[in-house]
Design an enzyme around this catalytic site. Structure first.
Site, PDB file in Angstrom:
ATOM      1  N   ARG A 131      -2.995 -10.325   1.438  1.00  0.00           N
ATOM      2  CA  ARG A 131      -3.305  -9.219   2.357  1.00  0.00           C
ATOM      3  C   ARG A 131      -2.674  -7.919   1.889  1.00  0.00           C
ATOM      4  O   ARG A 131      -3.192  -6.839   2.164  1.00  0.00           O
ATOM      5  CB  ARG A 131      -2.867  -9.557   3.785  1.00  0.00           C
ATOM      6  CG  ARG A 131      -3.738 -10.625   4.442  1.00  0.00           C
ATOM      7  CD  ARG A 131      -3.407 -10.781   5.920  1.00  0.00           C
ATOM      8  NE  ARG A 131      -1.991 -11.027   6.109  1.00  0.00           N
ATOM      9  CZ  ARG A 131      -1.410 -12.223   6.039  1.00  0.00           C
ATOM     10  NH1 ARG A 131      -2.134 -13.297   5.794  1.00  0.00           N
ATOM     11  NH2 ARG A 131      -0.112 -12.341   6.212  1.00  0.00           N
TER      12      ARG A 131
ATOM     13  N   GLU B 168       8.498 -16.278   4.355  1.00  0.00           N
ATOM     14  CA  GLU B 168       8.370 -16.579   5.793  1.00  0.00           C
ATOM     15  C   GLU B 168       8.068 -18.055   6.039  1.00  0.00           C
ATOM     16  O   GLU B 168       8.623 -18.677   6.931  1.00  0.00           O
ATOM     17  CB  GLU B 168       7.272 -15.718   6.421  1.00  0.00           C
ATOM     18  CG  GLU B 168       7.736 -14.376   6.946  1.00  0.00           C
ATOM     19  CD  GLU B 168       8.034 -13.355   5.844  1.00  0.00           C
ATOM     20  OE1 GLU B 168       8.444 -12.259   6.182  1.00  0.00           O
ATOM     21  OE2 GLU B 168       7.880 -13.664   4.646  1.00  0.00           O
TER      22      GLU B 168
END
Lengths: 172, 172
Positions: free
Chosen positions: B58, B95
């Site tokens: 992204r 993450e």
């Protein structure tokens, strides 16, 4: 500007026998990147379409820049499990093996006109998979655009029913 | 324009307990996409830098559009094995688990000024890994820019030594 001189050929990547066209030297050169996207936009800017649809990951680089340059929206097509909302999926035979691609079900409206974009047209597997997803959502393919077309592979023939645009056509 | 209204929140994606901020409704809306990139460019356009560096996937969408809008070059940071030429690599705690990220060794010159870009600043793992690669190549981080900042996570604190820009700051 000689954009071909900004490409780098990597032999035997990602597999023996594949001559990979590396676009990263072009992308990191601000003037070359701008010129490449400008030429691509000039080639297909008169088409009537609302959104650019591009497959991950290098397609995002070319597709997003082109969408921004032409004032269009952007829709990502992703590998399995990456898109968070409800998707439409398909199994496709791509250049380097079978793969599952997905698009959000609400990404393209029925009748909406779309430009499909990727960095390189090789055998056409990835872009045909992308076009299949667009059309299963009812989208209309206004055209298909690439930074580079490998003219020694049968990609363009396989896209015979579409309007195909590219900035650089490589013969070897 | 209310850009926050163009975001979609997906509960429990990609793992239970994570409230995922989906930017795809914003991206597919041409006016919203243009406004978001325009605002990001205005926020960091006065910085002195030559190239945008962004992690896949992204990050490519936001980083490439921003590079195009500001007339800068673009450098991708990718998952292991995706970049074709000689790379510098690192293992990072991101993450959603440990991951190996790579950058081409010739992507950034020693002393070259760089803007690092990603779509969302959450805990900061991916962008810190990206900054580590840039700095190991000798690059200078002029700033770090995001479309969205999750203000309830400690990302900005972990980026305390850098100039950080975002268009949308979400409190929940």
């Amino acid at each position: 500007m000689d954009l071909v001189a900004r490409l780098r050929v990597i032999p035997d990547f990602p597999r023996p026998g594949i001559s990979f066209k590396d676009i990263t030297p072009l992308l990191k050169d601000a003037a070359a990147f701008r010129e490449a996207i400008g030429r691509l936009g000039a080639a297909c800017g008169n088409l009537d379409f609302e959104v650019v649809v591009a497959p991950e990951a290098r397609g995002f680089i070319v597709g997003s820049a082109l969408a921004q340059a032409l004032g269009k929206g952007f829709v990502p097509v992703r590998k399995a499990g990456k898109l968070p909302a409800v998707t439409l999926a398909g199994e496709y035979q791509l250049e380097y093996g079978a793969s599952r691609l997905e698009i959000h079900r609400d990404a393209v409206r029925p009748g909406q006109r779309v430009l499909a974009v990727d960095d390189v047209l090789a055998t056409g597997g990835t872009i045909l998979a992308t076009l299949d997803l667009i059309q299963r959502l009812g989208g209309v393919v206004a055209g298909v655009a690439f930074l580079i077309e490998l003219a020694y592979l049968p990609g363009r023939q396989r896209l015979g029913e579409y309007r195909v645009f590219s900035v650089l056509s490589l013969e070897t």
